[in-house]
Scaffold this active site. Sequence first.
Site, PDB file in Angstrom:
ATOM      1  N   SER A 250       0.667  -1.190   0.051  1.00  0.00           N
ATOM      2  CA  SER A 250       0.112   0.106  -0.239  1.00  0.00           C
ATOM      3  C   SER A 250       0.880   1.217  -0.073  1.00  0.00           C
TER       4      SER A 250
ATOM      5  N   GLY B  61      -6.126  11.918  -1.264  1.00  0.00           N
ATOM      6  CA  GLY B  61      -7.221  12.300  -0.538  1.00  0.00           C
ATOM      7  C   GLY B  61      -8.415  12.339  -1.546  1.00  0.00           C
ATOM      8  N   LEU B  62      -9.095  11.191  -1.885  1.00  0.00           N
ATOM      9  CA  LEU B  62     -10.476  11.371  -2.599  1.00  0.00           C
ATOM     10  C   LEU B  62     -11.565  10.997  -1.855  1.00  0.00           C
TER      11      LEU B  62
ATOM     12  N   PRO C  97     -16.030  11.308   4.134  1.00  0.00           N
ATOM     13  CA  PRO C  97     -16.714  10.672   5.149  1.00  0.00           C
ATOM     14  C   PRO C  97     -18.149  10.099   4.871  1.00  0.00           C
TER      15      PRO C  97
ATOM     16  N   GLU D  15      -9.945   1.344  -3.059  1.00  0.00           N
ATOM     17  CA  GLU D  15      -9.610   1.456  -4.432  1.00  0.00           C
ATOM     18  C   GLU D  15     -11.021   0.841  -5.266  1.00  0.00           C
TER      19      GLU D  15
ATOM     20  N   THR E  62     -14.757  -0.898  -4.157  1.00  0.00           N
ATOM     21  CA  THR E  62     -15.176  -1.921  -3.352  1.00  0.00           C
ATOM     22  C   THR E  62     -15.408  -3.377  -4.615  1.00  0.00           C
TER      23      THR E  62
HETATM   24  P1  TGC Z   1     -17.986   7.923 -14.976  1.00  0.00           P
HETATM   25  O1  TGC Z   1     -19.273   8.561 -15.628  1.00  0.00           O
HETATM   26  O2  TGC Z   1     -18.029   6.526 -15.223  1.00  0.00           O
HETATM   27  O3  TGC Z   1     -16.614   8.578 -15.708  1.00  0.00           O
HETATM   28  C1  TGC Z   1     -16.392   9.736 -15.103  1.00  0.00           C
HETATM   29  C2  TGC Z   1     -15.092  10.284 -16.117  1.00  0.00           C
HETATM   30  O4  TGC Z   1     -13.886   9.458 -15.741  1.00  0.00           O
HETATM   31  C3  TGC Z   1     -13.388   8.482 -16.813  1.00  0.00           C
HETATM   32  N1  TGC Z   1     -13.104   7.148 -16.131  1.00  0.00           N
HETATM   33  C4  TGC Z   1     -11.972   6.838 -15.958  1.00  0.00           C
HETATM   34  N2  TGC Z   1     -10.892   7.104 -16.088  1.00  0.00           N
HETATM   35  C5  TGC Z   1      -9.862   6.333 -15.846  1.00  0.00           C
HETATM   36  N3  TGC Z   1      -9.978   5.379 -15.301  1.00  0.00           N
HETATM   37  C6  TGC Z   1     -11.125   4.863 -14.755  1.00  0.00           C
HETATM   38  N4  TGC Z   1     -11.280   3.769 -13.992  1.00  0.00           N
HETATM   39  C7  TGC Z   1     -12.219   5.561 -15.170  1.00  0.00           C
HETATM   40  N5  TGC Z   1     -13.382   5.162 -14.945  1.00  0.00           N
HETATM   41  C8  TGC Z   1     -14.124   6.380 -15.609  1.00  0.00           C
HETATM   42  C9  TGC Z   1     -14.771   8.552 -17.632  1.00  0.00           C
HETATM   43  O5  TGC Z   1     -14.260   8.178 -19.020  1.00  0.00           O
HETATM   44  C10 TGC Z   1     -14.941   9.745 -17.460  1.00  0.00           C
HETATM   45  O6  TGC Z   1     -14.451  10.634 -18.205  1.00  0.00           O
HETATM   46  P2  TGC Z   1     -15.043  12.066 -19.075  1.00  0.00           P
HETATM   47  O7  TGC Z   1     -13.952  12.518 -19.901  1.00  0.00           O
HETATM   48  O8  TGC Z   1     -16.195  11.357 -19.704  1.00  0.00           O
HETATM   49  O9  TGC Z   1     -15.446  12.942 -18.062  1.00  0.00           O
HETATM   50  O10 TGC Z   1     -18.017   8.229 -13.400  1.00  0.00           O
HETATM   51  P3  TGC Z   1     -19.005   7.757 -12.685  1.00  0.00           P
HETATM   52  O11 TGC Z   1     -19.494   8.475 -11.553  1.00  0.00           O
HETATM   53  O12 TGC Z   1     -20.164   6.748 -13.276  1.00  0.00           O
HETATM   54  O13 TGC Z   1     -18.013   6.339 -11.762  1.00  0.00           O
HETATM   55  C11 TGC Z   1     -18.704   5.488 -11.176  1.00  0.00           C
HETATM   56  C12 TGC Z   1     -17.644   4.759 -10.326  1.00  0.00           C
HETATM   57  C13 TGC Z   1     -18.533   4.102  -9.413  1.00  0.00           C
HETATM   58  C14 TGC Z   1     -17.102   3.683 -11.291  1.00  0.00           C
HETATM   59  C15 TGC Z   1     -16.535   5.420  -9.694  1.00  0.00           C
HETATM   60  O14 TGC Z   1     -17.186   6.748  -9.139  1.00  0.00           O
HETATM   61  C16 TGC Z   1     -15.740   4.903  -8.814  1.00  0.00           C
HETATM   62  O15 TGC Z   1     -14.514   4.041  -9.328  1.00  0.00           O
HETATM   63  N6  TGC Z   1     -15.792   4.601  -7.492  1.00  0.00           N
HETATM   64  C17 TGC Z   1     -15.043   3.959  -6.655  1.00  0.00           C
HETATM   65  C18 TGC Z   1     -14.246   5.036  -5.820  1.00  0.00           C
HETATM   66  C19 TGC Z   1     -12.778   4.445  -5.432  1.00  0.00           C
HETATM   67  O16 TGC Z   1     -12.264   3.504  -6.001  1.00  0.00           O
HETATM   68  N7  TGC Z   1     -12.242   5.180  -4.558  1.00  0.00           N
HETATM   69  C20 TGC Z   1     -10.948   4.800  -4.325  1.00  0.00           C
HETATM   70  C21 TGC Z   1     -10.287   5.701  -3.394  1.00  0.00           C
HETATM   71  S1  TGC Z   1      -8.600   5.737  -3.352  1.00  0.00           S
HETATM   72  C22 TGC Z   1      -8.002   4.478  -2.352  1.00  0.00           C
HETATM   73  O17 TGC Z   1      -8.791   3.982  -2.075  1.00  0.00           O
HETATM   74  C23 TGC Z   1      -6.451   4.201  -2.085  1.00  0.00           C
HETATM   75  S2  TGC Z   1      -6.253   2.945  -1.267  1.00  0.00           S
HETATM   76  C24 TGC Z   1      -4.491   2.573  -1.656  1.00  0.00           C
HETATM   77  C25 TGC Z   1      -3.772   1.938  -0.717  1.00  0.00           C
HETATM   78  O18 TGC Z   1      -3.732   2.020   0.371  1.00  0.00           O
HETATM   79  O19 TGC Z   1      -3.035   0.998  -1.511  1.00  0.00           O
HETATM   80  P1  FAD Z   2     -19.284   3.244   0.874  1.00  0.00           P
HETATM   81  O1  FAD Z   2     -19.160   3.954  -0.325  1.00  0.00           O
HETATM   82  O2  FAD Z   2     -20.090   4.072   1.897  1.00  0.00           O
HETATM   83  O3  FAD Z   2     -19.866   1.802   0.637  1.00  0.00           O
HETATM   84  C1  FAD Z   2     -20.605   0.926   1.691  1.00  0.00           C
HETATM   85  C2  FAD Z   2     -21.283  -0.267   0.960  1.00  0.00           C
HETATM   86  O4  FAD Z   2     -21.929   0.094   0.077  1.00  0.00           O
HETATM   87  C3  FAD Z   2     -20.058  -1.039   0.454  1.00  0.00           C
HETATM   88  O5  FAD Z   2     -20.329  -2.418   0.595  1.00  0.00           O
HETATM   89  C4  FAD Z   2     -20.227  -0.767  -1.341  1.00  0.00           C
HETATM   90  O6  FAD Z   2     -19.717  -1.750  -2.075  1.00  0.00           O
HETATM   91  C5  FAD Z   2     -21.709  -0.618  -1.201  1.00  0.00           C
HETATM   92  N1  FAD Z   2     -22.158   0.035  -2.570  1.00  0.00           N
HETATM   93  C6  FAD Z   2     -21.931   1.473  -2.816  1.00  0.00           C
HETATM   94  N2  FAD Z   2     -22.462   1.841  -3.756  1.00  0.00           N
HETATM   95  C7  FAD Z   2     -23.421   0.623  -4.150  1.00  0.00           C
HETATM   96  C8  FAD Z   2     -24.276   0.665  -5.248  1.00  0.00           C
HETATM   97  N3  FAD Z   2     -24.545   1.537  -6.389  1.00  0.00           N
HETATM   98  N4  FAD Z   2     -25.038  -0.632  -5.204  1.00  0.00           N
HETATM   99  C9  FAD Z   2     -24.603  -1.482  -4.542  1.00  0.00           C
HETATM  100  N5  FAD Z   2     -23.799  -1.342  -3.320  1.00  0.00           N
HETATM  101  C10 FAD Z   2     -23.152  -0.307  -3.210  1.00  0.00           C
HETATM  102  N6  FAD Z   2      -9.196   6.724  -0.017  1.00  0.00           N
HETATM  103  C11 FAD Z   2      -8.532   7.399  -0.394  1.00  0.00           C
HETATM  104  O7  FAD Z   2      -9.208   8.475  -1.172  1.00  0.00           O
HETATM  105  N7  FAD Z   2      -7.206   7.414  -0.329  1.00  0.00           N
HETATM  106  C12 FAD Z   2      -6.671   6.514   0.513  1.00  0.00           C
HETATM  107  O8  FAD Z   2      -5.356   6.268   0.394  1.00  0.00           O
HETATM  108  C13 FAD Z   2      -7.479   5.567   1.122  1.00  0.00           C
HETATM  109  N8  FAD Z   2      -7.020   4.290   1.771  1.00  0.00           N
HETATM  110  C14 FAD Z   2      -7.550   3.636   2.234  1.00  0.00           C
HETATM  111  C15 FAD Z   2      -7.030   2.724   3.292  1.00  0.00           C
HETATM  112  C16 FAD Z   2      -7.863   1.991   4.114  1.00  0.00           C
HETATM  113  C17 FAD Z   2      -7.183   0.975   4.863  1.00  0.00           C
HETATM  114  C18 FAD Z   2      -9.113   1.851   3.654  1.00  0.00           C
HETATM  115  C19 FAD Z   2     -10.202   0.916   4.438  1.00  0.00           C
HETATM  116  C20 FAD Z   2      -9.753   2.749   2.774  1.00  0.00           C
HETATM  117  C21 FAD Z   2      -8.919   3.334   2.202  1.00  0.00           C
HETATM  118  N9  FAD Z   2      -9.732   4.547   1.259  1.00  0.00           N
HETATM  119  C22 FAD Z   2      -8.883   5.693   0.658  1.00  0.00           C
HETATM  120  C23 FAD Z   2     -11.045   4.595   1.129  1.00  0.00           C
HETATM  121  C24 FAD Z   2     -11.634   3.454   0.158  1.00  0.00           C
HETATM  122  O9  FAD Z   2     -11.590   3.918  -1.214  1.00  0.00           O
HETATM  123  C25 FAD Z   2     -13.087   3.652   0.475  1.00  0.00           C
HETATM  124  O10 FAD Z   2     -13.185   2.929   1.729  1.00  0.00           O
HETATM  125  C26 FAD Z   2     -13.749   2.685  -0.499  1.00  0.00           C
HETATM  126  O11 FAD Z   2     -13.742   3.326  -1.816  1.00  0.00           O
HETATM  127  C27 FAD Z   2     -15.359   2.743  -0.014  1.00  0.00           C
HETATM  128  O12 FAD Z   2     -15.755   3.774   0.467  1.00  0.00           O
HETATM  129  P2  FAD Z   2     -16.602   3.905   1.924  1.00  0.00           P
HETATM  130  O13 FAD Z   2     -15.582   3.304   2.876  1.00  0.00           O
HETATM  131  O14 FAD Z   2     -17.265   5.180   2.076  1.00  0.00           O
HETATM  132  O15 FAD Z   2     -17.977   2.668   1.618  1.00  0.00           O
END
Ligand code: TGC
Ligand code: FAD
Length: 387
Positions: free
Chosen positions: A95, A134-135, A138, A367, A369
């Site tokens: 990570s 930071g993306l 809460p 990254e 769920t």
């Molecule tokens: P959507 O309408 O699909 O797309 C908006 C714009 O973004 C483009 N796009 C992407 N580009 C690059 N890579 C991807 N995977 C992309 N997915 C979409 C898309 O082409 C569009 O571009 P444009 O030019 O048309 O504006 O957006 P949406 O709102 O429908 O997206 C839905 C969804 C659920 C897929 C998205 O919001 C999502 O992936 N949600 C999950 C959020 C997430 O993964 N957060 C992670 C936070 S960081 C983290 O967890 C770090 S942990 C790190 C560690 O400790 O290792």
């Molecule tokens: P929520 O979005 O509230 O989801 C709750 C539940 O609802 C989940 O089971 C989910 O799958 C479900 N759900 C959501 N939408 C739907 C749908 N449409 N239909 C059905 N089910 C749905 N984020 C950063 O930005 N930067 C980081 O460095 C980072 N590091 C992390 C490190 C750790 C240890 C952890 C645990 C998380 C980290 N995150 C980071 C955050 C991580 O990306 C989020 O926890 C993750 O994206 C889920 O968001 P949430 O926790 O708010 O859950």
Amino acid sequence: MSLNPYDLYDTRSLLTEEERAVQDTVARFTDERVLPIIGAAFDEGRFPRELVSEIAELGLLGSSLPEEYGGGGLNSVSYGLICQELERGDSGIRSFVSVQSSLCMYPIFAYGTEEQKQRWLPSMSRGETIGCFGLTEPHGGSDPANMKTHARKDGGDWVLNGSKMWITNGNLADIAIVWAQTDDGIQGFVVEKGMKGFAAQEIKHKMSLRASVTSGLFFDNVRVPEANRLPNVKGLKGPLGCLTQARYGITWGPIGAAIACLDEVLGYTKERILFDRPVAATQSAQLKMADMARRITMAQLMVVQLGRLKDAGTMAPTQVSLAKWNNCRMAIDIARQCRDLLGGAGITTEHCAIRHAMNLESVITYEGTETIHQLVVGRELTGINAF
Ligand code: TGC
Ligand code: FAD
């Protein structure tokens, strides 16, 4: 001819000489430097910061970036192998490298000015400047489009308000890549430690990723100069583009965790004598371990092809979602089953299975769920957005 139990289809033969050398180097680091200390670090809830300079010296920070910015110029398969070997040690170490490389150095490289690249990337590759990303907020990380953190232009500066949650490296970081709503859509800002109104608070009581720092970030009228805005991207595709890089690494990482668990139970079940025979001699244990090897093999084939697609420039985000989903699910199932095969001994961190299983609870959630990635694949198949 006997096969390698951790690589039944000899996927290593699909690697170039350079890729194998990268894997061997990181494997040695994990064996010699990570494994001896990681159980205790996890118990203590401590990120082993003393490893950062060695990780940097090995060239693991920004390994895919060009050498002119301190990167290693390695290809994507090599980056994947780095993630796999580090996560064989612990998801927290992988990570740290994922966040620094894919979520912090990558956006500066891809969306920053030349001045910003020169200012931050070389020192980040040396591990002297640590980043966080930071993306998530809460109120719900799965839907980052509903972002509340915002930045308002004020003269030559931006004024940032809001908060971020669950941020890896938050309290370690010298800089935070912060995504905020503006009048012109979502934009990225480099917020520096010490800027007035910026605070990080470590999240305690974690049962998962205990050898990693996770924090909340708070912005109270933080004044950020225009020179710290990443000018070359606007909209959600900015942060999602970073996530594609990091998720790609996470498709490889859990393979390492699964291999560590399988390795542990192959040894343990041969030694453990019950009902006058080793547990490994029972059909039930063999069925479980054979199934683990099957799933590891499928994951290995998947990531080599995914890496080749990425290096060819044709990888689609949906392909990353499929592999992130598959490989996290594979690894968490294996870690839990290995815990079971260890019996009571499996509940302490003297064995690695429970530590990996608990870590993978985060890896399957962050990254994106598992459900989010399933829905991305569903959208690809049907053309219907079911989020
Ligand atoms: P959507 O309408 O699909 O797309 C908006 C714009 O973004 C483009 N796009 C992407 N580009 C690059 N890579 C991807 N995977 C992309 N997915 C979409 C898309 O082409 C569009 O571009 P444009 O030019 O048309 O504006 O957006 P949406 O709102 O429908 O997206 C839905 C969804 C659920 C897929 C998205 O919001 C999502 O992936 N949600 C999950 C959020 C997430 O993964 N957060 C992670 C936070 S960081 C983290 O967890 C770090 S942990 C790190 C560690 O400790 O290792
Ligand atoms: P929520 O979005 O509230 O989801 C709750 C539940 O609802 C989940 O089971 C989910 O799958 C479900 N759900 C959501 N939408 C739907 C749908 N449409 N239909 C059905 N089910 C749905 N984020 C950063 O930005 N930067 C980081 O460095 C980072 N590091 C992390 C490190 C750790 C240890 C952890 C645990 C998380 C980290 N995150 C980071 C955050 C991580 O990306 C989020 O926890 C993750 O994206 C889920 O968001 P949430 O926790 O708010 O859950």
